[in-house]
Design a protein around this motif. Sequence first.
Motif, mmCIF file in Angstrom:
data_model
loop_
_atom_site.group_PDB
_atom_site.id
_atom_site.type_symbol
_atom_site.label_atom_id
_atom_site.label_comp_id
_atom_site.label_asym_id
_atom_site.label_seq_id
_atom_site.Cartn_x
_atom_site.Cartn_y
_atom_site.Cartn_z
ATOM 1 N N SER A 194 13.786 29.984 -12.049
ATOM 2 C CA SER A 194 14.653 30.568 -11.092
ATOM 3 C C SER A 194 15.061 31.698 -11.276
ATOM 4 O O SER A 194 14.795 32.880 -9.991
ATOM 5 N N HIS A 195 14.624 32.708 -11.811
ATOM 6 C CA HIS A 195 15.476 33.941 -12.501
ATOM 7 C C HIS A 195 14.378 35.066 -11.832
ATOM 8 O O HIS A 195 13.176 35.041 -12.140
ATOM 9 N N LYS A 196 14.557 35.870 -11.671
ATOM 10 C CA LYS A 196 13.901 36.958 -10.710
ATOM 11 C C LYS A 196 12.450 37.451 -11.688
ATOM 12 O O LYS A 196 11.663 38.285 -11.071
ATOM 13 N N ASP A 197 13.200 37.506 -13.075
ATOM 14 C CA ASP A 197 11.686 37.507 -13.826
ATOM 15 C C ASP A 197 10.850 36.559 -14.616
ATOM 16 O O ASP A 197 9.815 36.668 -15.395
ATOM 17 N N GLN A 198 10.964 35.613 -13.729
ATOM 18 C CA GLN A 198 10.274 34.419 -13.298
ATOM 19 C C GLN A 198 9.150 33.699 -12.806
ATOM 20 O O GLN A 198 9.352 32.853 -12.116
ATOM 21 N N GLU A 199 9.308 34.769 -11.806
ATOM 22 C CA GLU A 199 8.204 35.456 -11.051
ATOM 23 C C GLU A 199 7.078 33.983 -10.657
ATOM 24 O O GLU A 199 6.789 33.467 -10.113
ATOM 25 N N GLU A 200 6.090 34.162 -11.658
ATOM 26 C CA GLU A 200 5.325 34.530 -12.091
ATOM 27 C C GLU A 200 4.262 32.600 -12.539
ATOM 28 O O GLU A 200 3.896 32.046 -12.024
ATOM 29 N N GLN A 201 5.652 32.281 -13.285
ATOM 30 C CA GLN A 201 5.806 31.037 -13.994
ATOM 31 C C GLN A 201 6.234 30.038 -12.801
ATOM 32 O O GLN A 201 5.891 29.134 -13.216
#
Length: 511
Positions: free
Chosen positions: A150-157
């Motif tokens: 859910s973190h903004k740096d985890q959009e691809e995952q």
Amino acid sequence: MLLRAGAPASVLGAACGQLRCLSTGAQSVTGEMITYARENFKGAHDQALDIVKSGLSYMTTGPEAGRLYLAQAEVEADRSRWPEVADLARLAATAASEAAPTTHEENVLVGQVELFASCVATRAHLVKARSAEAFSSAQTCMEVARKSFSHKDQEEQRWQGLVLASSTVGLVQHAASDFDVAAESFEDALSRADQPPSTPPADGSTSLAPAGAAAAPSTPAGTSTADGQSASPIATTAPAEAAAGGPGSSPSNGRSGDGLSSVGGGQQQQQSKDHLIAPALKQAALFMLAQANSVAKAEPEPLQRALQLAARAVAGAERAVDEVKSGAGVFQSPVFCGEALVDAHLTDAQLSMHTEDWDAAEAKLTKALAAAEGISSDSHPRVALVLMLLGFAYSRSARVTLAEGLFRECSKMLQLTPTRAEDIELTMVHPSIGALLSWRYCQLLTALPNRGTEAAAWHKMAGCLWEEAPIGRKNAPETVFGGLEYLKGKGDPGMGVVVDLMARRALPRQL
């Protein structure tokens, strides 16, 4: 400390001691153990398992333990021990869920382990015809995909997880012959697949797609599973997210006449990330083929789109296999990624078989065979499934001797003996595969002179296995596989099936 093939027990013990004492280096040491197991499992399963179990003797909870359980599940899957695979996947998910991550990296790892574990468990249950368990594991898969990354740096995952989770809505619901809800699930998967995030995650990870990744079926209340058991409703889009247009909602795009989203537009951006979702692309292509129930009735557009998806799946799976060589990530399994490539080739070949382009089908099956042999012994069940389809292609193109040899070899690989028809118990594949192979062999022998006794034995075998296959509860085998004398130019070809290698089963086609 680098582990090499043939490492002595003292070295393995030292690695385990390091894993226990140096918690800050646990991920690195775990990675070495997993790499060792993955590089040495072929032909040496017990040796690969020893190193993984050594690590688990010092650590049974947390995401690193989860990784080790999953590595063990990979080896057992290669041995076709599906009950053990399901149990190990459950242990992996439990170990990861008991962790209390304190860093961004640990949080990502927990989500990856839980997601992959639910994918692997769903697949194992489907092979063993445990439909209720498959639905439950698939629901867990969707829940993990929604709550994790859910973190903004985890959009691809997150994007990748949701595509994979939605796609086996298709697999599990397709297996249950619920074509309407399966179409909705694939629409969700493809609409997401066509709109990948443009920025890679900050942690630099590039792959989290398992070959054979299973996902949650979008099941309406009251829907029955393939084995006739009641299934709980599973939604591919969380209600709150859908209402708000949030990260879990389906991207907006048009629907085509068959209920599946278009694959056109922005192709370069879409295909740049296809290696992350190759199993989902393959599953969607296979489902589209299952909807086209005959050459005469097929609509050109859906078949063309299925061919496009199959080509994307092949290219994506090839890239994923290449990346496996340089990593030991949770999803970088040579077994599962390799099978995704084999299955993509098989789906592509079945599309050619559907249009009776036997030369193209043979060329594609040859590629599938090379990919299967690259990760298998020459008698592995995944090789048998390729040879079975190749035998069928030969039988339809008048190469009877070659077809018979392949069918005979497949029956040996799957341990099918017609003299034991009434007490046969397949352990490596779903009963529908045994029924399909037995029926095709019977059709071939029926077309040959003086082979009536053998044909009758395989006919009996097909009937016994058909009773265990869920698709057999709705249709007679002749309706699905065609008449026994079809190769002699008599009778109907049947509605057919599509073969899914990763689930080790034949999936129904829509009337």
